[in-house]
Every structure is written in C-alpha cells, then in structure tokens.
Design an enzyme around this catalytic site. Structure first.
Site, PDB file in Angstrom:
ATOM      1  N   ASP A   1      -0.807  -5.815   9.141  1.00  0.00           N
ATOM      2  CA  ASP A   1      -1.760  -4.772   8.787  1.00  0.00           C
ATOM      3  C   ASP A   1      -3.029  -5.511   8.365  1.00  0.00           C
ATOM      4  O   ASP A   1      -3.032  -6.221   7.350  1.00  0.00           O
ATOM      5  CB  ASP A   1      -1.221  -3.906   7.642  1.00  0.00           C
TER       6      ASP A   1
ATOM      7  N   LYS B   1     -13.296  -0.540   5.732  1.00  0.00           N
ATOM      8  CA  LYS B   1     -13.944  -1.310   4.676  1.00  0.00           C
ATOM      9  C   LYS B   1     -14.980  -2.271   5.211  1.00  0.00           C
ATOM     10  O   LYS B   1     -16.102  -2.321   4.696  1.00  0.00           O
ATOM     11  CB  LYS B   1     -12.895  -2.119   3.888  1.00  0.00           C
TER      12      LYS B   1
ATOM     13  N   TRP C   1       0.849  -1.185   0.000  1.00  0.00           N
ATOM     14  CA  TRP C   1       0.000   0.000   0.000  1.00  0.00           C
ATOM     15  C   TRP C   1       0.887   1.237   0.000  1.00  0.00           C
ATOM     16  O   TRP C   1       1.830   1.340   0.782  1.00  0.00           O
ATOM     17  CB  TRP C   1      -0.873  -0.032   1.241  1.00  0.00           C
TER      18      TRP C   1
END
Lengths: 420, 466
Positions: free
Chosen positions: B275, B311, B194
């Site tokens: 993560d 999300k 990311w």
C-alpha cells in the site's frame, strides 16, 4: 532468470503455487457487452464507421458535447476550492439539489428530512450501494429485474450477492410493454419483494409504461407491499422535461411508498466521466433516515472512502444558480429534441426504402435507446459489412445518430432486415 | 434483524386502503388466530393482519423495510474531523485525518495542480466515459513513477495497471480479485494498520490475520515478531506492507530489514501486497520512497501495489490512485487486468476522470514534474521541521527521562505517540486536540506555532492519565 536459479530446486511439482505465476488460473474476462462495443469501434479504421453502441450523447456532428452550463460552472470553480476530502456521504449541496429534482422542488419529504441520501459514483455506484445495503439489511431478499434491462444491473446485484429474479417487461411482438405479463409477475411475486424499475426512458428498450399504467403498477405494489427501487439515469432526456420524466416516481410517492432511487448526471448533464450521482432511500422519519445514511456511508468507506468532488461541484454550481439552472434545462431539452428528431428521421428513411417491416416503435419508444428488434446475427452483419457498432441485443443508441449518418444507417438496417 | 413479525404501525394516512379497495385485492383465507402471522409468507414484515372472524386479510402498510437498521458507529478516522468541526474551542487542533496543512493550518492546493487544471480548462477537453481501466495516459505515468521508467517489469509489459478510486478503491479491487481467485487465502496485515484496511478485506470477504509490527516498549518496529509471524503464516498468503511512511505508526523498516522481509516472503512463497499512499511524502524523494517496492520487483517476485495521489498531489477528494499487479509475463498481466475490469464494472463502471488528467499532466510534463518534486520536498520538509520542534518542546518540558526521540525517528505524516485510549480521550476532552483513539497524530495538521501547546497536552495526558 534469477528467479529460477534461486527457487527451481525448492518448488518442483507445486502446480498453481509455483513461483512462475500466481495468476495461471486467471482467464481473460469476456469483453463488456456495452463498453466493449466502443473499444471495437475505436479500433476500426473504416471512414464510414458509425457508433450507436454506448449511450453517450453526441451532437449532430457526432461529437461529444460539454454543456455550456458545465463549462461555465468549471470556470467558476477552477482553482478556487481546495480538494479536501468530502464528507463520506458526499457533497451536501449537491445532494440537496439532486433530491429536489427527483422528489420535487418543494417536497415535504425533503423538509421533513425523511430521505437518507449519499453522493454516489454515478448510477452504477448508486445501484451497487443499494444492492450491498439490501444484502446487509435484508439478507433474505432478492431483486426482481425487468427483462431486458441494462446488462450491468445483473453484474451489480450478482457481485453484491443478492439473488435475482426477473419480471416480464418487453413485448417482442409489439415492441412495446408487456403490461399484462408485468402485472402478473408483480402479483405473483412473494409480498414484500424488491423490484428494480426504470423511472423513465427504459434502457435498452425505450419502452415506458404510460401514466395510467404506472398508477396501476403503484397500486399493485401497495397491495403486495413490494419495495420499488428506481433507477433514474435519464431524467430530462426522455421528454426533455425533468419534471415530466419524474412522473413515475411522483406517482409512487403520492401513493405513500417508501422508495429508493439511483440518480445519475452522466447523461443529462453530460458528466459521464466525472461519475456523479446520488442514492436516496425514503424512510419513515428523520431518525431512521439518519441511521440508514450512516449505514450507507459504512458501505462506501471500504469501497472508495468518499466520493470524487469535481463532478459534484459542477452539479451544485449549476443547480444552485437560477440562471445556470435555466440554461441547463434549455440544453437538456435541445439534446432530447435532437434525439426525437433523429427517431423520426430514421423511421422515415426506413419506410421510404420500402422496408417490409414495421418501424413505428422507433418513434414510440423514448429516451436514448431504440430497441430495433434486430437479431444478434443481423447486428453482426451491420458491424462486419457496414462498420456500424451497436450492442448485440439490437439496441441502437439514438444519441449516436446524426443527419449525416441516418441515411447510411437506415440503408444498412434495411439491407440486413429486408429478407427477414 | 427485523425478521420477526411484529405489529407494525401504519405511519402514513395516505397508505391505508379502504375496505372497498381491499375487496378488490387479495383476500386470504387463513387462520382465525388474530395474533400476527403471515401464513407462509415470511418475506413480508410489512403486512399487518386484520382478522375478521375466520378471514384474515393482508394489508400493505407503510412501514419501512429498513426498520431494523441501527445507527452505524462514526468512522474512527473520518469521524474525528466531523467532531472537530463541531467543536467551538479556540485552541482546538485537528490532528486526525492525514490531510496536509500549511503552517497557517490551511489546506494546500499544489501550484502544479492549479497549473494543470488551468491547462485542462484551456484545452476544454470533453467529459466522456473513461475506459473501465481508466485513463491510459494516467496508467502509464503512474506505473512509471512507481517502478521507474526503465524498470524491466514496465519494459516487458508485465504490470497490469488499473486506475482506481484512490488508495481505498485500488485496495478494494485487489481484495475482490483475491477473493475470487484465491479462495481461502489470507491477507496478513500489520498490527496496527490503517483502520480501513480491515473494513476493506471484511467487506470483500477476504480472511485476514495480523503480524506483529509495533513494539510499544521501544515505540519502534518489532522486527523479530514481524518476521516470525510472516514465517508462521500458511504458504501463499498475501502480506500487506506499507511501502513507506507506515500508517499509523510512522515506523518503517530499514533497507537491510526490507531485504530480510523479502527473503522470508520468497521463502514462504507469499505474495507481497504494497500500500503506497505516501510516495514522496516520507523522505521528500519520490524515488527513495519507492525503494521497497523496487527491491521486491527486482527479485522477480509477482506483487501487488496500491497507489494514491491523495496526499502527495493533494488530490484527496478527486479519488485518484491505481492498482498495479506485477505478473511473471505480459500475457498474465493482460488477463489479470481484464479481471480487475470485471470487478470494477459492477462497482462504478469506470473511474472519475478529473484527477487522472491532473496526474497525467503533472507527471507527464517534465517542467511540471520538476516543480512537483520541489513542492513535495517542501511539504515533507515542513513535517520534518514540525517533528523537530515538537521533540524539542517535549524534551524541554519532560524531565522524567522518557525518551521522545521516536518522534524524530518516525517518518511521514503520522506519529504514533504511544498514548492509550484514555490518554487520547484526555487529549480531546481536556485539550481539544483531535486525534484517533489509537494514539496516532497527524503531524501534517500541526504548525510550528502550536507545537508548545501540543507538547503541553501530550505531557499532561502521558503523565497524569492512565
């Protein structure tokens, strides 16, 4: 333990790197001097306990308050908007309204788009973004901080790695402003220094410069080319009138300074836990404002990506609706007036008790806090003997004083100070 | 950096001072040289020297301190959405940021979230400051969701959990802790990862290096490269791992591979740093998606885990997440938690309350929790369907023998298409398909209805652009 069986043979004598724990060198952090007070208060079982520690407004029953305008705003926004990421700079509408409060409803500076502004994580987040920005773009600069100041200011600029200097501010003997000392420090600082100023209702002292004094400060800043950074956490809370409370900022703007401002809605809209505020930097022109804003966003991205929406929606709903805004202004005045009333009550109570000390400063100081002048030892006695919680610098959050506890508080203060 | 003294124009007439006022101020006796110099005062690029014979006077001008501030580049991910908004083409498609969309390409507020918010509205709770570490009810349920309620690390209170500003904020807290307590220690991050990971470690001044991850030849995992690079790193490095649904590739290790990764991490005394931004979104099952984290925790290793509810609960803009640090003892966990708080205080004092309450209500209520699981399966299911349709459309179109099955093998919101920068640019410039330059598309932004169009765009970009 499985851990030892697999590894014991291989890790003898590794000290800090042994598999038992990576965190051996991690000491317990000291309690935050302000927020730690509330923690201690909550843990106290005494029925007489009083919390005049953290600056969070309480009504006359000692209860937290959610403003009516806020409840109404929440009703309107519930379930209607989705929760998509805000732009990195935050809610455009919220920022627009927030700038008007600080710079003026019809400010030319806003019309000319000269202000780089981003939504921030309340006042803390605004100060921290500015400190990081200062570090990145003026790496040789340092920050001049008043003595005393909100304790977290030191943490913020320290973690941003900006060296700190102090300037005289509070005059212990008079419990007022050390204006001469302050002006000397302003004059003696190298030209072009960065100064942190409290726009109104100085925290923790409640001591503000007068309008005349602000004008002189502004003039001297011009002569020295200093950068004024305003922390305005109490607009509306000081006098009850947000326009009046922004006077210091307006004086500097009239004098043509290019300033920075940290604004917070924690107190004046009671949105503490929502973490909503704004950082603005006044630039020479629109082009520069766009560049500065982009860099502020660049700093925010690796800290939290984009700011939380809920509080921002509440703010823009209220300030964007004339009726809600009017209601808000009324409610802010009620809060400010209650505090002014409590100042009077506390002072009168102390005087009635025959205190040998002078307590005029209680009503001269302004905003949420009163710098009582008590010593840390006296404060400790207040806590240990009377279950009264405040920060050890003797700062009383007047927002925690009620008609119900002001007598008890005055009594306790009298007890610990009468032989001073 | 504007550190040289230049002749800076006075931009505002209200700033100029009269000679009378100047005479009241400082007068410096200095050099008669009328070129710009500021005596010993190198800190004031904002003063202009006026020379009057042998006397130079310093005059404060109205020039910004931030004269030298240049325009920052647009964020590679969030900048995409901004560009998309500005595009007026009717076929435009936003496959940039990983935000879930319905089949109608509308943002989606989960039903359980609406219910939770209504409950909160009815209760009329106050808006007081949270403690620095966040909402206690939230911290409890988030750790339980991640590790499982019965997990020994939870039972033994060995997890330091602090509410953070979604994934980003939680990562940043940990990065600052690493910088403070492990000076010089490196973080190993996957290649690619990311985009914001690097920014976070850079701004926290934590050195990082990459381990091989994505294999462009197979459009799959370069497992051998990954293991070799983790092995080669200095002992005691932090290894950043995506718990599930790797971003940007969508390529996850298999359970067998996870075991081997755990082996080599233990062998090298590294610290795993997970993560977890998509728990529930990868497979549709919250527990299954936490398997990698639980595997490591079961080995008794100390580890870090950043969580995000952006999300899986659609709470993007509420900024709600957590940093969890599993320590070898409850005492260590308490100390670590206190230091995380010390880092948070000068960053934002205490975290925002709204999202935390929503999560606590949803996860803490059995009824709402079940409903959430169902909605989670629905969202993950939609993405699986879209993957299938895209694969079918591309396979039908492309008779060149190119294998597009990676679209089905990859998991989660994203697909790494293998398109290079020029090809990705073509996707945007010619087809108005917005994606990130690394070839990542967010399937969450794709509808079944648009799969054909996207297949056309990918086919064209892959074969006709180099």
């Amino acid at each position: 333990m499985a851990l030892r069986n697999t590894i014991s043979g291989r890790i003898s004598g590794r000290g800090r790197r042994s598999m038992s724990s990576w965190w051996g060198s991690v000491e317990p952090a000291p309690k935050d001097p302000i927020l730690g007070v509330t923690e201690a208060f909550l843990a106290d079982p005494s029925p007489h306990k009083v919390n005049v520690g953290v600056g969070a407004y309480r009504d006359d029953n000692g209860k937290p308050v959610v403003l009516q305008c806020v409840r109404e705003a929440e009703r309107r926004i519930a379930g209607h908007s989705n929760m998509e990421y805000l732009p990195m700079g935050g809610s455009v509408k919220m920022i627009e309204e927030t700038l008007k409060l600080a710079y003026g409803e019809n400010s030319e500076l806003i019309k000319d788009k000269r202000i780089a502004a981003v939504q921030s994580l309340s006042g803390t987040g605004a100060c921290r973004l500015f400190a990081d920005f200062q570090k990145r773009f003026r790496p040789d600069s340092q920050i001049y901080i008043p003595v005393p100041t909100w304790s977290n200011h030191h943490n913020i600029w320290r973690d941003a790695q900006v060296p700190q200097r102090t300037f005289h501010y509070y005059h212990p003997e008079s419990k007022g402003l050390d204006f001469a000392g302050m002006m000397d420090d302003i004059r003696n600082a190298p030209s072009g220094s960065f100064f942190l100023l409290h726009a109104c209702a100085h925290n923790p002292t409640g001591v503000d410069p007068s309008e005349e004094q602000w004008k002189e400060i502004s003039y001297q800043f011009k002569v020295k080319g200093h950068f004024p950074f305003f922390d305005m956490a109490y607009q509306g809370f000081a006098s009850g009138d947000p326009e009046r409370d922004a006077k210091s900022i307006r004086i500097f703007l009239e004098d043509g300074h290019l300033i920075g401002i940290a604004q917070s809605y924690a107190k004046n809209m009671g949105l503490y836990g929502q973490r909503v505020g704004c950082l603005s930097v006044l630039c020479e022109d629109e082009k520069q404002a766009v560049a500065v804003k982009s860099q502020l966003q660049q700093l925010a991205r690796p800290m939290y990506s984009n700011p939380p929406v809920h509080g921002a929606l509440i703010v823009s709903t209220i300030l964007g609706d004339p009726d809600l805004k009017k209601l808000w202004l009324k409610e802010v005045k009620v809060m400010a007036d209650r505090i002014i009333g409590m100042r009077t009550a506390l002072r009168e109570n102390l005087e009635k008790l025959g205190s040998p000390l002078l307590w005029e400063h209680i009503t001269k100081q302004i905003g949420m806090f009163c710098y009582s002048g008590m010593t840390p030892e006296q404060v400790d006695r207040l806590t240990d003997e009377f279950h009264i919680y405040m920060t050890r610098n003797g700062r009383i959050s007047m927002a925690g004083v009620t008609t119900g506890n002001v007598g008890y508080l005055a009594n306790a203060i009298h007890e610990v100070t009468k032989s001073a | 950096m504007a550190s040289t003294m230049l002749s800076l124009p006075c931009t505002s007439s209200s700033a100029s001072l009269s000679m009378h006022q100047l005479n009241k101020g400082k007068v410096k006796l200095g050099s008669s040289d009328s070129s710009i110099c500021i005596n010993n005062d190198r800190n004031s690029p904002f003063t202009k020297i006026k020379s009057f014979g042998r006397i130079s006077m310093t005059v404060a001008t109205n020039v910004s301190r931030f004269e030298g501030v240049t325009m920052a580049p647009p964020d590679p991910i969030l900048g995409v959405s901004e560009a998309f908004k500005a595009d007026t083409h009717e076929m435009k498609l936003n496959l940039g940021v990983g935000a879930y969309r319905t089949e109608e390409l509308q943002p989606y507020v989960l039903k359980v979230v609406k219910k939770a918010e209504n409950l909160m509205l009815e209760r009329g709770e106050n808006k007081e400051y949270l403690p620095i570490e966040g909402l206690a009810a939230f911290n409890k349920v988030t750790a339980e969701l991640l590790f499982g309620t019965d997990n020994p690390v939870i039972q033994k209170q060995r997890v330091a959990t602090v509410q953070g500003l979604s994934g980003t904020g939680s990562l940043r807290l940990a990065a600052a802790l690493i910088e403070r307590y492990f000076p010089g220690a490196k973080v190993l991050i996957s290649s690619p990862t990311w985009g914001n990971h690097k920014n976070i470690f850079n701004d926290a001044r934590v050195p990082w290096s990459e381990y091989r991850y994505y294999d462009p030849k197979t459009v799959g995992l370069d497992f051998e490269g990954m293991i070799a690079d983790i092995k080669a790193a200095p002992e005691g490095s932090f290894v950043l791992l995506h718990g599930c649904a790797h971003n940007p590739t969508g390529i996850d290790p298999t359970p067998e591979q996870w075991k081997q990764i755990a082996d080599v991490i233990q062998e090298k005394n590294h610290i795993p740093f997970f993560d977890v931004a998509y728990q529930g979104f990868a497979s549709g099952s919250l527990d299954e998606d936490a398997a990698s984290v639980r595997l490591f925790a079961a080995r008794g290793i100390e580890l870090l885990v950043a969580q995000s509810y952006s999300k899986n609960l659609g709470l993007y803009s509420e900024r709600i997440g957590a940093m969890n640090i599993v320590c070898s003892s409850a005492d260590a966990a308490a100390r670590v938690k206190s230091q995380l708080k010390r880092i948070a205080r000068p960053m934002y004092s205490n975290p925002p309350i709204h999202g935390a309450r929503i999560v606590a209500n949803v996860v803490g209520d059995p009824g709402l929790f079940s409903e959430w699981k169902a909605e989670m399966e629905m969202m993950a299911g939609r993405i699986k369907n879209v993957r299938q349709k895209l694969f079918d459309s591309l396979s039908a179109k492309d008779k060149s023998g190119k294998d597009w099955s990676f679209i089905l093998k990859q998991i989660g919101m994203f697909s790494f298409t293998g398109l290079n920068k020029a090809q990705s640019d073509n996707m945007t410039n010619k087809w108005h398909v917005y994606m990130t330059k690394d070839g990542r598309i967010s399937l969450a932004g794709l509808s079944l209805a648009k799969c054909e169009y996207l297949a056309d765009a990918i086919f064209d970009s892959y074969h006709n652009v180099s």
